[in-house]
Design an enzyme around this catalytic site. Structure first.
Site, PDB file in Angstrom:
ATOM      1  CB  ALA A  96     112.321   1.324 -16.793  1.00  0.00           C
TER       2      ALA A  96
ATOM      3  CE  LYS B  49     106.999  -0.435  -9.985  1.00  0.00           C
ATOM      4  NZ  LYS B  49     106.072  -0.175 -11.083  1.00  0.00           N
TER       5      LYS B  49
ATOM      6  CD  GLN C 255     105.703   0.690 -22.189  1.00  0.00           C
ATOM      7  OE1 GLN C 255     105.289  -0.446 -22.262  1.00  0.00           O
ATOM      8  NE2 GLN C 255     105.788   1.339 -21.039  1.00  0.00           N
ATOM      9  CB  THR C 256     111.347  -1.337 -27.462  1.00  0.00           C
ATOM     10  OG1 THR C 256     111.031  -0.337 -28.437  1.00  0.00           O
ATOM     11  CG2 THR C 256     110.554  -2.611 -27.741  1.00  0.00           C
TER      12      THR C 256
ATOM     13  CD  GLU D 101     111.530   5.450  -8.738  1.00  0.00           C
ATOM     14  OE1 GLU D 101     111.800   6.620  -8.429  1.00  0.00           O
ATOM     15  OE2 GLU D 101     110.493   4.877  -8.355  1.00  0.00           O
TER      16      GLU D 101
ATOM     17  CE1 TYR E 251     116.209  15.707 -18.763  1.00  0.00           C
ATOM     18  CE2 TYR E 251     115.678  14.129 -20.480  1.00  0.00           C
ATOM     19  CZ  TYR E 251     116.532  14.582 -19.499  1.00  0.00           C
ATOM     20  OH  TYR E 251     117.703  13.902 -19.257  1.00  0.00           O
TER      21      TYR E 251
ATOM     22  N   GLY F  77     114.505  13.078 -14.131  1.00  0.00           N
ATOM     23  CA  GLY F  77     114.129  11.795 -13.557  1.00  0.00           C
ATOM     24  C   GLY F  77     113.594  10.903 -14.655  1.00  0.00           C
TER      25      GLY F  77
ATOM     26  CB  ALA G 159     117.641   9.224 -26.290  1.00  0.00           C
TER      27      ALA G 159
ATOM     28  CG  ASP H 198     120.916  26.609  -7.669  1.00  0.00           C
ATOM     29  OD1 ASP H 198     121.194  26.379  -8.867  1.00  0.00           O
ATOM     30  OD2 ASP H 198     119.765  26.863  -7.278  1.00  0.00           O
TER      31      ASP H 198
END
Ligand code: NAD
Length: 350
Positions: free
Chosen positions: A207, A214, A234-235, A205, A163, A93, A133, A68
């Site tokens: 997108a 899925k 959303q982009t 996970e 984050y 994540g 980003a 750790d």
């Protein structure tokens, strides 16, 4: 080759110089370990807090430690003899994780403060930090058609709460270790990375992996619908893993980029609806879409402005999403059926 365009091999980093990579049981750092191994570097120390059997990739011949690195003593051990340190360990994540577990994300500051100090004390020549980003001002990302983000858009700061702020603070540590103590630091702001050997289920996970899974699930179970978080408009841009590892190497070894945050991302902007269409096309199905407006969806739009990386490195990530997603889909499909057959697969155990 001008020094600003070099990789580790081209700058003459000795093949037996000690390289340290943290977060190596996860996606990007696991791929980075393989990248250096495949280029003939012989002293690589890979580190992750996960037990070794749970690492996404294990590269033969690489020293692999389960430690750790939020703990000072572990960081000292990890950085012993290091010439270059790549610190990619973080508790992170996709949106579902970072919007829900802000404390866990913020606590990654412990990793970054302990690791940079240990790298400095060990006399490392260079230190890499994987920023994000999410460090950019969220006010500039409300609209799906927001302009691409350039490096100066992080300030005035209004980062993603948790984050994103942790990343901004850790960037600042990197800049000050250079300014005050002369440690050569490199800071890349990754825009969504995807590819084989990444998290594909369990809640962390991202997108691209989620959409592939899925579609695969729907095909396997005969379900005719797919659930999308938000309204699908959303982009984002998505960078293939091979571009990411190459970019890390180039950024780390560029003198002009010392202590200078830079975008590392694709500039191919797509909506989440486009992403679903792509995954459907690869899977050869068309599914009915249901939208969950209450699910975590992050900012409205985000793209990477690549003018700085083009200008300085004469390079940028170029793998088309269609190409990278095809490879990712094939890998997730294999994982899905392996798991069904009771075989060992990549699993988020954190
Ligand atoms: P990942 O979750 O697959 O890998 C991170 C690894 O760090 C995990 O294996 C985890 O066990 C390990 N880790 C966490 N805390 C640790 C600790 N205290 N000690 C040792 N190991 C610890 O994530 P990833 O996608 O490979 O991301 C790598 C880095 O890139 C992270 O810093 C992340 O914030 C950054 N990043 C990733 C993306 C992306 O799209 N994947 C985007 C922006 C930034």
């Amino acid at each position: 080759m001008p020094p600003s365009l070099a990789t580790a091999e081209e700058t003459g980093l000795s093949k037996d110089g000690q390289i340290v990579v943290t977060g190596a049981g996860g996606f990007v750092a696991g791929a980075l370990v393989r990248y250096f191994h495949d280029r003939g570097f012989t002293r690589i120390r890979a580190v992750d807090k996960k037990p070794l059997p749970d690492w996404y990739q294990r590269v033969p011949g690489v020293e692999s430690l389960s430690l750790d690195v939020s703990q000072e003593a572990h960081c000292r051990r990890v950085c012993e003899g290091a010439v270059e340190v790549y610190n990619l360990a973080a508790d992170m994540g996709g949106m579902g994780f970072i919007e829900r577990f802000r404390i866990q994300c913020l606590r990654s500051i412990l990793i970054n403060t302990q690791m940079i100090e240990a790298a400095y004390q060990a006399g490392a020549e260079r230190y890499f930090f994987s920023s994000s980003a999410c460090a950019y001002n969220t006010e500039l990302q409300k609209d799906p058609q927001s302009r691409a983000l350039k490096e100066s858009d992080a300030y005035p700061a209004m980062a993603e709460r948790g984050y994103g702020w942790e990343k901004l603070m850790s960037e600042m540590f990197c800049q000050e270790y250079w300014a005050e103590r002369g440690l050569k630091t490199a800071i890349a702001r990754f825009h969504n990375v995807y590819g084989p050997h990444g998290t594909w289920d369990g809640g962390r996970e991202k997108a691209p992996a989620a959409m592939c899974r899925k579609v695969i699930e729907a095909k396997d179970t005969g379900r005719d619908s797919i659930e999308i978080w938000g309204d699908g408009t959303q982009t984002r841009s998505f960078m293939y893993i091979d571009d990411c590892t190459q970019g890390i190497d180039k950024i780390m070894h560029c003198e002009e980029l010392i202590a200078t945050p830079i975008n590392l991302g694709s500039s191919e902007l797509v909506s989440i609806n486009d992403l679903v269409s792509l995954a459907e096309r690869i899977g050869g199905v068309k599914l009915r879409r249901t939208y969950d407006p209450h699910a975590p969806k992050g900012v409205g739009g985000r793209n990477s402005d690549n003018s700085m990386i083009q200008r300085i490195l004469h390079w940028e990530p170029t793998t088309p999403l269609g190409e990278g997603l095809k490879k990712t889909y094939a890998w997730i499909q294999q994982q899905y059926y392996d798991r069904k057959a009771g075989k060992r697969t990549v699993r988020d155990v954190a």
